[in-house]
Design a protein around this motif. Structure first.
Motif, PDB file in Angstrom:
ATOM      1  N   LYS A  81     -52.906 -35.408   3.824  1.00  0.00           N
ATOM      2  CA  LYS A  81     -52.091 -34.368   3.189  1.00  0.00           C
ATOM      3  C   LYS A  81     -52.373 -34.300   1.687  1.00  0.00           C
ATOM      4  CE  LYS A  81     -47.328 -32.904   2.578  1.00  0.00           C
ATOM      5  NZ  LYS A  81     -45.926 -33.234   2.773  1.00  0.00           N
ATOM      6  N   ASP A  82     -52.395 -35.463   1.017  1.00  0.00           N
ATOM      7  CA  ASP A  82     -52.676 -35.492  -0.426  1.00  0.00           C
ATOM      8  C   ASP A  82     -54.087 -35.003  -0.741  1.00  0.00           C
ATOM      9  OD1 ASP A  82     -50.139 -36.453  -0.952  1.00  0.00           O
ATOM     10  OD2 ASP A  82     -50.781 -38.542  -1.102  1.00  0.00           O
ATOM     11  N   TRP A  83     -55.065 -35.422   0.076  1.00  0.00           N
ATOM     12  CA  TRP A  83     -56.451 -34.997  -0.124  1.00  0.00           C
ATOM     13  C   TRP A  83     -56.557 -33.481  -0.047  1.00  0.00           C
ATOM     14  CZ3 TRP A  83     -61.005 -37.118  -1.587  1.00  0.00           C
ATOM     15  CH2 TRP A  83     -62.192 -36.461  -1.252  1.00  0.00           C
ATOM     16  N   ASN A  84     -55.975 -32.902   0.997  1.00  0.00           N
ATOM     17  CA  ASN A  84     -56.041 -31.448   1.171  1.00  0.00           C
ATOM     18  C   ASN A  84     -55.305 -30.720   0.048  1.00  0.00           C
ATOM     19  OD1 ASN A  84     -57.609 -31.598   3.491  1.00  0.00           O
ATOM     20  ND2 ASN A  84     -55.836 -31.639   4.837  1.00  0.00           N
ATOM     21  N   ALA A  85     -54.134 -31.231  -0.349  1.00  0.00           N
ATOM     22  CA  ALA A  85     -53.370 -30.597  -1.431  1.00  0.00           C
ATOM     23  C   ALA A  85     -54.137 -30.653  -2.747  1.00  0.00           C
ATOM     24  CB  ALA A  85     -52.002 -31.281  -1.565  1.00  0.00           C
ATOM     25  N   PHE A  86     -54.811 -31.774  -2.993  1.00  0.00           N
ATOM     26  CA  PHE A  86     -55.612 -31.908  -4.212  1.00  0.00           C
ATOM     27  C   PHE A  86     -56.707 -30.848  -4.252  1.00  0.00           C
ATOM     28  CE2 PHE A  86     -59.311 -33.590  -6.466  1.00  0.00           C
ATOM     29  CZ  PHE A  86     -58.760 -33.937  -7.685  1.00  0.00           C
ATOM     30  N   TRP A  87     -57.480 -30.755  -3.186  1.00  0.00           N
ATOM     31  CA  TRP A  87     -58.611 -29.826  -3.184  1.00  0.00           C
ATOM     32  C   TRP A  87     -58.180 -28.371  -3.063  1.00  0.00           C
ATOM     33  CZ3 TRP A  87     -62.864 -31.286  -5.294  1.00  0.00           C
ATOM     34  CH2 TRP A  87     -63.204 -32.638  -5.301  1.00  0.00           C
ATOM     35  N   ASP A  88     -56.985 -28.124  -2.537  1.00  0.00           N
ATOM     36  CA  ASP A  88     -56.468 -26.751  -2.489  1.00  0.00           C
ATOM     37  C   ASP A  88     -56.236 -26.187  -3.889  1.00  0.00           C
ATOM     38  OD1 ASP A  88     -56.530 -26.616   0.263  1.00  0.00           O
ATOM     39  OD2 ASP A  88     -54.374 -26.968   0.534  1.00  0.00           O
ATOM     40  N   GLU A 150     -60.783 -30.962  14.735  1.00  0.00           N
ATOM     41  CA  GLU A 150     -59.781 -30.001  15.189  1.00  0.00           C
ATOM     42  C   GLU A 150     -58.434 -30.671  15.448  1.00  0.00           C
ATOM     43  OE1 GLU A 150     -61.218 -27.745  18.522  1.00  0.00           O
ATOM     44  OE2 GLU A 150     -63.109 -27.285  17.512  1.00  0.00           O
ATOM     45  N   LEU A 151     -58.456 -31.846  16.055  1.00  0.00           N
ATOM     46  CA  LEU A 151     -57.224 -32.527  16.427  1.00  0.00           C
ATOM     47  C   LEU A 151     -56.405 -32.957  15.205  1.00  0.00           C
ATOM     48  CD1 LEU A 151     -55.618 -33.307  18.896  1.00  0.00           C
ATOM     49  CD2 LEU A 151     -56.993 -35.365  19.095  1.00  0.00           C
ATOM     50  N   VAL A 152     -57.058 -33.503  14.200  1.00  0.00           N
ATOM     51  CA  VAL A 152     -56.331 -33.897  12.987  1.00  0.00           C
ATOM     52  C   VAL A 152     -55.735 -32.662  12.305  1.00  0.00           C
ATOM     53  CG1 VAL A 152     -56.532 -34.934  10.679  1.00  0.00           C
ATOM     54  CG2 VAL A 152     -57.607 -36.046  12.644  1.00  0.00           C
ATOM     55  N   ASP A 153     -56.491 -31.561  12.268  1.00  0.00           N
ATOM     56  CA  ASP A 153     -55.944 -30.315  11.710  1.00  0.00           C
ATOM     57  C   ASP A 153     -54.714 -29.862  12.496  1.00  0.00           C
ATOM     58  OD1 ASP A 153     -57.826 -30.165   9.698  1.00  0.00           O
ATOM     59  OD2 ASP A 153     -59.048 -28.620  10.682  1.00  0.00           O
ATOM     60  N   GLU A 154     -54.800 -29.925  13.826  1.00  0.00           N
ATOM     61  CA  GLU A 154     -53.678 -29.509  14.670  1.00  0.00           C
ATOM     62  C   GLU A 154     -52.456 -30.393  14.437  1.00  0.00           C
ATOM     63  OE1 GLU A 154     -55.044 -29.511  18.710  1.00  0.00           O
ATOM     64  OE2 GLU A 154     -56.375 -27.813  18.402  1.00  0.00           O
ATOM     65  N   ILE A 155     -52.667 -31.697  14.292  1.00  0.00           N
ATOM     66  CA  ILE A 155     -51.555 -32.620  14.039  1.00  0.00           C
ATOM     67  C   ILE A 155     -50.889 -32.285  12.708  1.00  0.00           C
ATOM     68  CG2 ILE A 155     -50.960 -35.021  13.503  1.00  0.00           C
ATOM     69  CD1 ILE A 155     -53.145 -35.825  15.580  1.00  0.00           C
ATOM     70  N   GLU A 156     -51.690 -32.059  11.693  1.00  0.00           N
ATOM     71  CA  GLU A 156     -51.131 -31.735  10.380  1.00  0.00           C
ATOM     72  C   GLU A 156     -50.377 -30.399  10.417  1.00  0.00           C
ATOM     73  OE1 GLU A 156     -51.007 -33.624   7.374  1.00  0.00           O
ATOM     74  OE2 GLU A 156     -51.385 -35.032   9.002  1.00  0.00           O
ATOM     75  N   TYR A 157     -50.898 -29.454  11.165  1.00  0.00           N
ATOM     76  CA  TYR A 157     -50.247 -28.144  11.276  1.00  0.00           C
ATOM     77  C   TYR A 157     -48.940 -28.255  12.064  1.00  0.00           C
ATOM     78  CZ  TYR A 157     -49.575 -23.192  12.181  1.00  0.00           C
ATOM     79  OH  TYR A 157     -49.041 -21.923  12.259  1.00  0.00           O
ATOM     80  N   ALA A 158     -48.910 -29.140  13.065  1.00  0.00           N
ATOM     81  CA  ALA A 158     -47.751 -29.269  13.963  1.00  0.00           C
ATOM     82  C   ALA A 158     -46.702 -30.250  13.447  1.00  0.00           C
ATOM     83  CB  ALA A 158     -48.229 -29.710  15.342  1.00  0.00           C
ATOM     84  N   LYS A 159     -46.849 -30.750  12.224  1.00  0.00           N
ATOM     85  CA  LYS A 159     -45.922 -31.754  11.681  1.00  0.00           C
ATOM     86  C   LYS A 159     -44.473 -31.413  11.997  1.00  0.00           C
ATOM     87  CE  LYS A 159     -47.766 -35.121   9.234  1.00  0.00           C
ATOM     88  NZ  LYS A 159     -48.119 -36.235  10.017  1.00  0.00           N
ATOM     89  N   GLU A 164     -46.241 -32.224  18.074  1.00  0.00           N
ATOM     90  CA  GLU A 164     -46.899 -33.250  17.272  1.00  0.00           C
ATOM     91  C   GLU A 164     -47.088 -34.552  18.057  1.00  0.00           C
ATOM     92  OE1 GLU A 164     -46.499 -35.585  12.998  1.00  0.00           O
ATOM     93  OE2 GLU A 164     -44.707 -34.711  13.906  1.00  0.00           O
ATOM     94  N   THR A 165     -46.073 -35.005  18.758  1.00  0.00           N
ATOM     95  CA  THR A 165     -46.157 -36.255  19.530  1.00  0.00           C
ATOM     96  C   THR A 165     -47.258 -36.181  20.576  1.00  0.00           C
ATOM     97  OG1 THR A 165     -43.795 -36.590  19.204  1.00  0.00           O
ATOM     98  CG2 THR A 165     -44.832 -37.889  20.932  1.00  0.00           C
ATOM     99  N   HIS A 166     -47.351 -35.061  21.249  1.00  0.00           N
ATOM    100  CA  HIS A 166     -48.399 -34.870  22.258  1.00  0.00           C
ATOM    101  C   HIS A 166     -49.787 -34.939  21.624  1.00  0.00           C
ATOM    102  CE1 HIS A 166     -50.686 -33.213  25.579  1.00  0.00           C
ATOM    103  NE2 HIS A 166     -51.106 -32.255  24.780  1.00  0.00           N
ATOM    104  N   LEU A 167     -49.956 -34.304  20.478  1.00  0.00           N
ATOM    105  CA  LEU A 167     -51.253 -34.301  19.792  1.00  0.00           C
ATOM    106  C   LEU A 167     -51.633 -35.701  19.315  1.00  0.00           C
ATOM    107  CD1 LEU A 167     -50.829 -31.007  17.740  1.00  0.00           C
ATOM    108  CD2 LEU A 167     -52.337 -31.342  19.719  1.00  0.00           C
TER     109      LEU A 167
END
Length: 197
Positions: A81-88, A150-159, A164-167
């Motif tokens: 989350k921090d990495w993505n926020a930094f580069w955004d 794709e899966l890590v992106d989906e988990i972050e999106y489904a927070k 989220e638990t299923h992912l």
């Protein structure tokens, strides 16, 4: 991380160096070495790459980008989350191209991690997986990187949602054979109360 909305000015060079220090702090270079040796290099086809020498002109775009294995690494380290926020916050990032101005106003910052053992363990597991796979072209290795991406992106999106638990269960199943990686994660959790993943 900074408190509030403090603003600082960072040079383009600083942003790249900071990104590289963060990657190095997680031992990402070990994972990249395995990928490069086994046909999974994300840099293949880039004009800045010289065979046998490496990158000749790293930019903000390629520093910010994470493959599936590196996303897994950052996710399990609790830093995705921090990495993505930094580069955004960094303007001018494009696929293999960098239009980032010489100076950038930033608010996001986080401490460079020192968890090289995490990347080293994942690299050992990837190497082991490759030696056990019977496929000569390492297609499973490359496909798994894409699935993790794709899966890590989906988990972050489904927070904080029902899915989220299923992912997370899917992710844990996908990496169930990464024993070295799982062991290091357990050790870091035991020794670091702020480590949440």
């Amino acid at each position: 991380m900074f408190a509030g909305n403090e603003i600082y000015v960072a040079s383009r060079k600083y942003l790249i160096d900071y990104g590289m220090r963060t990657l190095a702090g997680l031992g990402a270079d070990r994972i990249c070495k395995i990928c490069i040796q086994n046909g999974g290099s994300c840099c293949r086809g880039c004009n800045q790459l010289i065979n046998g020498v490496g990158c000749q002109n790293r930019n903000t775009s390629c520093t910010a980008w994470l493959c599936g294995y590196l996303k897994l690494l950052f996710y399990k380290a609790g830093l995705i989350k921090d990495w993505n926020a930094f580069w955004d916050e960094v303007p001018g990032i494009d696929f293999r191209k960098d239009y980032t101005p010489p100076l950038v106003k930033m608010t996001m910052h986080f401490d460079v991690p020192i968890m090289k053992e995490l990347g080293e363990a994942l690299a050992k597991d990837l190497k082991s997986k490759l030696s056990q796979d019977k496929v000569k072209d390492n297609l499973d290795f490359i496909i798994m990187a894409s699935e993790l991406d794709e899966l890590v992106d989906e988990i972050e999106y489904a927070k904080n949602s029902d899915i989220e638990t299923h992912l997370i269960k899917r992710l844990n199943y996908l990496i169930k054979d990464f024993n070295e990686f799982q062991e290091v994660i357990k050790n870091i959790k035991l020794n670091n109360e702020s480590f949440t993943v």
